[in-house]
Design a protein around this motif. Sequence first.
Motif, PDB file in Angstrom:
ATOM      1  N   LEU A  35      15.447  -8.031 -11.638  1.00  0.00           N
ATOM      2  CA  LEU A  35      16.831  -8.219 -12.096  1.00  0.00           C
ATOM      3  C   LEU A  35      17.807  -8.206 -10.918  1.00  0.00           C
ATOM      4  O   LEU A  35      18.730  -9.013 -10.857  1.00  0.00           O
ATOM      5  N   LEU A  36      17.588  -7.296  -9.965  1.00  0.00           N
ATOM      6  CA  LEU A  36      18.504  -7.239  -8.816  1.00  0.00           C
ATOM      7  C   LEU A  36      18.405  -8.514  -7.978  1.00  0.00           C
ATOM      8  O   LEU A  36      19.422  -9.071  -7.567  1.00  0.00           O
ATOM      9  N   PHE A  37      17.185  -8.984  -7.727  1.00  0.00           N
ATOM     10  CA  PHE A  37      17.020 -10.212  -6.942  1.00  0.00           C
ATOM     11  C   PHE A  37      17.636 -11.406  -7.686  1.00  0.00           C
ATOM     12  O   PHE A  37      18.220 -12.299  -7.090  1.00  0.00           O
ATOM     13  N   LYS A  38      17.459 -11.395  -8.999  1.00  0.00           N
ATOM     14  CA  LYS A  38      18.000 -12.481  -9.828  1.00  0.00           C
ATOM     15  C   LYS A  38      19.518 -12.589  -9.612  1.00  0.00           C
ATOM     16  O   LYS A  38      20.077 -13.679  -9.626  1.00  0.00           O
ATOM     17  N   PHE A  39      20.170 -11.461  -9.421  1.00  0.00           N
ATOM     18  CA  PHE A  39      21.615 -11.478  -9.162  1.00  0.00           C
ATOM     19  C   PHE A  39      21.910 -11.442  -7.661  1.00  0.00           C
ATOM     20  O   PHE A  39      23.014 -11.110  -7.237  1.00  0.00           O
ATOM     21  N   ASN A  40      20.866 -11.752  -6.867  1.00  0.00           N
ATOM     22  CA  ASN A  40      20.996 -11.855  -5.413  1.00  0.00           C
ATOM     23  C   ASN A  40      21.452 -10.543  -4.760  1.00  0.00           C
ATOM     24  O   ASN A  40      22.286 -10.544  -3.845  1.00  0.00           O
ATOM     25  N   LYS A  41      20.910  -9.444  -5.235  1.00  0.00           N
ATOM     26  CA  LYS A  41      21.239  -8.135  -4.678  1.00  0.00           C
ATOM     27  C   LYS A  41      19.956  -7.463  -4.197  1.00  0.00           C
ATOM     28  O   LYS A  41      18.861  -7.855  -4.576  1.00  0.00           O
TER      29      LYS A  41
END
Lengths: 137, 214
Positions: B31-37
């Motif tokens: 989820l974090l990578f999906k939001f580029n975090k």
Amino acid sequence: MKLFKYIIIGFLFGFGMWKLEAISTFRIIEMFHFQSFHMYGIIMSGVVIGIIITQLFKKGKIKAVHGETVKFNDKSHEWWRYILGGIIFGMGWALTGVCSGMMFVLVGSGYTVFIVFIGAALLGTFAYGYFRKSLPH
Amino acid sequence: MYEKVLEMQEFISQPWPWWMGGIVIGLTLYLLFKFNKDFGLSANLRTMCAADGAGKYADFFEFDWGKQGWNLMVALGAMFGGYVAANYFGGDGLAHISDAAINTLNQMSPEPYLTADNVHIVPGKDVMHGVNLPEWWNLYSWKSLFTLRGLIIIVGGGFLIGFGARYAGGCTSGHAISGIANLQLPSLVAVIGFFVGGLIMTWLILPYILQITI
């Protein structure tokens, strides 16, 4: 409201860490005495799935929501900081049985004395920033 | 319908097996990578210092901390997660540690206080599940903070965590999980450091700190 989704992500993580007993000091002591596979299983299964997910994002097989490929930064090769900082962090982790993510979970679950722990962690962070230039990296 | 909800609650309240760690951590990373975090909870400490004006004292805190709000939200969410898990899905409220670990813990205290039925999940008072943790192990309390032993454990541990995490450039989430997942050798070195420090503390120092009676 843009930030709300991050509360959900944190919620899943904090909830999971509580149920996995990763917030437990007793589990951490047990881990450092090599008396159960449990904590190693959590970290290792997390790393294995983490490697797969990271590679999929890195190679662009999965893209971020706006279609961009996620960039991953390489860590600098300043070895002293990882060795010395790592040892200091590990000592703190084992002293209270709590790491920097778990302290938030514990405050939330009603152990309000961890506000003091977070305060001390802020002081530690500030001390690092203040003395950074005189520390070996 | 309500019964189904209760059944579900009971199901989730059981102790989770270790492999759920892969699912929880995997989902968090996805989820974090999906939001580029990126995933790293100790970075919040730097943000909080910066927001409190630490930039006046050290340029380490002069960065665009306003952009870090999302990570503070992750920490806030983790607090809610802990609250809901402890209060509504706590199960029997015990840490399901091995008998060997209970023995080891009992060797640290003046008397063998712990049994499989009273090892509360954290060394603090249980108000929800009726676990009767022996008072000697009640470390996570305001009362404990005003003893030397509790002060060392709570303030000392916090300081070392905060100092060490920034010195090493990451903590358990930043190095042990996402750093190693990105195949970073520095992260592996940091994690070996975590373990060296943890073993020194657990085996050589903690047993003496726990004995302090003032």
